[in-house]
Design an enzyme around this catalytic site. Sequence first.
Site, PDB file in Angstrom:
ATOM      1  N   LYS A  13       0.842  -1.215   0.000  1.00 55.93           N
ATOM      2  CA  LYS A  13       0.000   0.000   0.000  1.00 55.93           C
ATOM      3  C   LYS A  13       0.877   1.266   0.000  1.00 55.93           C
ATOM      4  CE  LYS A  13      -2.001  -1.148   3.921  1.00 55.93           C
ATOM      5  NZ  LYS A  13      -1.235  -2.394   4.220  1.00 55.93           N
ATOM      6  N   ARG A  88      -9.769   0.653   8.927  1.00 51.59           N
ATOM      7  CA  ARG A  88      -9.258  -0.683   9.229  1.00 51.59           C
ATOM      8  C   ARG A  88     -10.252  -1.510  10.024  1.00 51.59           C
ATOM      9  NH1 ARG A  88      -3.451   0.348   8.881  1.00 51.59           N
ATOM     10  NH2 ARG A  88      -2.335  -1.535   9.405  1.00 51.59           N
ATOM     11  N   ARG A 127      11.917  -5.429   4.958  1.00 48.91           N
ATOM     12  CA  ARG A 127      11.694  -3.991   4.710  1.00 48.91           C
ATOM     13  C   ARG A 127      12.679  -3.118   5.491  1.00 48.91           C
ATOM     14  NH1 ARG A 127       5.897  -1.479   5.432  1.00 48.91           N
ATOM     15  NH2 ARG A 127       5.956  -2.686   7.355  1.00 48.91           N
ATOM     16  N   ARG A 160      11.488  -1.255  11.020  1.00 49.80           N
ATOM     17  CA  ARG A 160      10.388  -0.871  11.908  1.00 49.80           C
ATOM     18  C   ARG A 160      10.287  -1.840  13.085  1.00 49.80           C
ATOM     19  NH1 ARG A 160       5.132   0.405   8.232  1.00 49.80           N
ATOM     20  NH2 ARG A 160       4.171  -0.891   9.831  1.00 49.80           N
ATOM     21  N   ARG A 171       0.020  -9.039  13.491  1.00 50.46           N
ATOM     22  CA  ARG A 171      -0.596  -8.036  12.599  1.00 50.46           C
ATOM     23  C   ARG A 171      -1.447  -8.716  11.530  1.00 50.46           C
ATOM     24  NH1 ARG A 171       4.528  -5.129  10.655  1.00 50.46           N
ATOM     25  NH2 ARG A 171       3.154  -3.982   9.255  1.00 50.46           N
TER      26      ARG A 171
HETATM   27  P1  AP5 Z   1       4.894  -1.596   1.852  1.00 49.13           P
HETATM   28  O1  AP5 Z   1       4.517  -0.837   0.640  1.00 49.13           O
HETATM   29  O2  AP5 Z   1       5.641  -0.857   2.910  1.00 49.13           O
HETATM   30  O3  AP5 Z   1       3.622  -2.354   2.443  1.00 49.13           O
HETATM   31  P2  AP5 Z   1       2.334  -1.799   3.172  1.00 49.13           P
HETATM   32  O4  AP5 Z   1       1.158  -2.480   2.580  1.00 49.13           O
HETATM   33  O5  AP5 Z   1       2.332  -0.311   3.191  1.00 49.13           O
HETATM   34  O6  AP5 Z   1       2.603  -2.426   4.597  1.00 49.13           O
HETATM   35  P3  AP5 Z   1       2.577  -1.793   6.048  1.00 49.13           P
HETATM   36  O7  AP5 Z   1       3.309  -2.797   6.899  1.00 49.13           O
HETATM   37  O8  AP5 Z   1       3.115  -0.401   6.091  1.00 49.13           O
HETATM   38  O9  AP5 Z   1       1.083  -1.806   6.332  1.00 49.13           O
HETATM   39  P4  AP5 Z   1       0.394  -1.906   7.676  1.00 49.13           P
HETATM   40  O10 AP5 Z   1      -0.972  -1.744   7.218  1.00 49.13           O
HETATM   41  O11 AP5 Z   1       0.675  -3.080   8.520  1.00 49.13           O
HETATM   42  O12 AP5 Z   1       1.110  -0.750   8.509  1.00 49.13           O
HETATM   43  P5  AP5 Z   1       0.673   0.714   8.872  1.00 49.13           P
HETATM   44  O13 AP5 Z   1       1.870   1.538   8.824  1.00 49.13           O
HETATM   45  O14 AP5 Z   1      -0.534   1.139   8.132  1.00 49.13           O
HETATM   46  O15 AP5 Z   1       5.779  -2.854   1.389  1.00 49.13           O
HETATM   47  C1  AP5 Z   1       6.397  -3.709   2.330  1.00 49.13           C
HETATM   48  C2  AP5 Z   1       7.788  -4.140   1.819  1.00 49.13           C
HETATM   49  O16 AP5 Z   1       7.625  -4.928   0.651  1.00 49.13           O
HETATM   50  C3  AP5 Z   1       8.708  -2.977   1.426  1.00 49.13           C
HETATM   51  O17 AP5 Z   1      10.028  -3.275   1.785  1.00 49.13           O
HETATM   52  C4  AP5 Z   1       8.591  -2.907  -0.108  1.00 49.13           C
HETATM   53  O18 AP5 Z   1       9.770  -2.421  -0.723  1.00 49.13           O
HETATM   54  C5  AP5 Z   1       8.330  -4.364  -0.453  1.00 49.13           C
HETATM   55  N1  AP5 Z   1       7.469  -4.516  -1.633  1.00 49.13           N
HETATM   56  C6  AP5 Z   1       6.370  -3.778  -1.959  1.00 49.13           C
HETATM   57  N2  AP5 Z   1       5.829  -4.241  -3.103  1.00 49.13           N
HETATM   58  C7  AP5 Z   1       6.589  -5.299  -3.496  1.00 49.13           C
HETATM   59  C8  AP5 Z   1       6.544  -6.205  -4.594  1.00 49.13           C
HETATM   60  N3  AP5 Z   1       5.606  -6.102  -5.536  1.00 49.13           N
HETATM   61  N4  AP5 Z   1       7.482  -7.179  -4.674  1.00 49.13           N
HETATM   62  C9  AP5 Z   1       8.454  -7.286  -3.725  1.00 49.13           C
HETATM   63  N5  AP5 Z   1       8.555  -6.453  -2.660  1.00 49.13           N
HETATM   64  C10 AP5 Z   1       7.637  -5.481  -2.549  1.00 49.13           C
HETATM   65  O19 AP5 Z   1       0.193   0.502  10.404  1.00 49.13           O
HETATM   66  C11 AP5 Z   1       1.129   0.216  11.424  1.00 49.13           C
HETATM   67  C12 AP5 Z   1       0.383   0.154  12.762  1.00 49.13           C
HETATM   68  O20 AP5 Z   1      -0.233   1.435  13.049  1.00 49.13           O
HETATM   69  C13 AP5 Z   1      -0.773  -0.852  12.839  1.00 49.13           C
HETATM   70  O21 AP5 Z   1      -0.333  -2.151  13.176  1.00 49.13           O
HETATM   71  C14 AP5 Z   1      -1.648  -0.213  13.942  1.00 49.13           C
HETATM   72  O22 AP5 Z   1      -1.111  -0.468  15.223  1.00 49.13           O
HETATM   73  C15 AP5 Z   1      -1.505   1.282  13.657  1.00 49.13           C
HETATM   74  N6  AP5 Z   1      -2.556   1.785  12.739  1.00 49.13           N
HETATM   75  C16 AP5 Z   1      -2.371   2.339  11.517  1.00 49.13           C
HETATM   76  N7  AP5 Z   1      -3.544   2.679  10.958  1.00 49.13           N
HETATM   77  C17 AP5 Z   1      -4.505   2.342  11.841  1.00 49.13           C
HETATM   78  C18 AP5 Z   1      -5.926   2.414  11.826  1.00 49.13           C
HETATM   79  N8  AP5 Z   1      -6.597   2.915  10.771  1.00 49.13           N
HETATM   80  N9  AP5 Z   1      -6.602   1.947  12.912  1.00 49.13           N
HETATM   81  C19 AP5 Z   1      -5.964   1.457  13.996  1.00 49.13           C
HETATM   82  N10 AP5 Z   1      -4.602   1.330  14.054  1.00 49.13           N
HETATM   83  C20 AP5 Z   1      -3.882   1.773  12.993  1.00 49.13           C
END
Ligand code: AP5
Length: 216
Positions: A13, A88, A127, A160, A171
């Site tokens: 994402k 979410r 990552r 991270r 997660r």
């Molecule tokens: P990346 O693009 O970083 O993946 P992502 O989908 O953004 O994953 P996140 O881990 O950031 O999502 P998340 O939803 O768990 O975390 P968030 O920060 O929102 O890609 C990942 C890796 O893969 C990278 O190294 C990239 O280079 C690689 N990659 C990408 N595409 C690829 C491909 N095609 N092939 C190979 N490699 C590839 O949330 C973190 C925490 O915050 C949550 O756990 C929660 O505690 C809190 N939080 C955030 N939002 C909320 C909410 N709305 N409600 C409640 N808690 C929340």
Amino acid sequence: MRMILLGPPGAGKGTQAKKLVEKYGIPQISTGDILREAVKNKTSLGQEAKSYMDKGALVPDSIVVGIIRERLHDSDCAKGYILDGFPRTVPQADELKKALKAMGQSIDFVLSIVVPNEDLIKRLTGRRTCKECGAGFHLLYKKPAKDGVCDQCSGPLFQRDDDKEDTIKNRLTVYNKQTEPLTQYYRKDGALVEIQGTGGIQDIFGRICAVVEKQG
Ligand code: AP5
């Protein structure tokens, strides 16, 4: 264009949102990034959020809904935005609908990125992110030219806290229980578009742009 990027941790994402920002000139609103910034700055919000994030649990709905309500009123959102990691939970989606209705807006479409679990774990454990500019890298799939150093600004790369294997597993469980039901929620609304999130980053971006051109 107002869109939601939906998908499990590691679905890509954040990676795809950054490319969409560059191409379409609308902001990425990532609740994860906003919360991590608050943790880094040790604000009261950050201190409260950290305990949930470290376990891989969701931060309470009332906190994230408050953040989003405020952010959507910023002037850079006038032409649209990409919601990344929000909503979410079903209550968050309901609150988003209410907030948008009050602003005379609605979401154009919800893009769900589908990736098998084994790929997600590989992506998350490898990552690395730049401490200075936030650019994303991967130890196998998107290596920096120099180990531990950002290609764009020479800042240091870090892992991270929630990208450790045990936290990742939690997660993914939390995603399946609390977030996955949103696919059905938005399917019912006729807003859901699913794309395969496997293959190269540029290929996936091509699939996403095809959807944007059709729906946006
Ligand atoms: P990346 O693009 O970083 O993946 P992502 O989908 O953004 O994953 P996140 O881990 O950031 O999502 P998340 O939803 O768990 O975390 P968030 O920060 O929102 O890609 C990942 C890796 O893969 C990278 O190294 C990239 O280079 C690689 N990659 C990408 N595409 C690829 C491909 N095609 N092939 C190979 N490699 C590839 O949330 C973190 C925490 O915050 C949550 O756990 C929660 O505690 C809190 N939080 C955030 N939002 C909320 C909410 N709305 N409600 C409640 N808690 C929340």
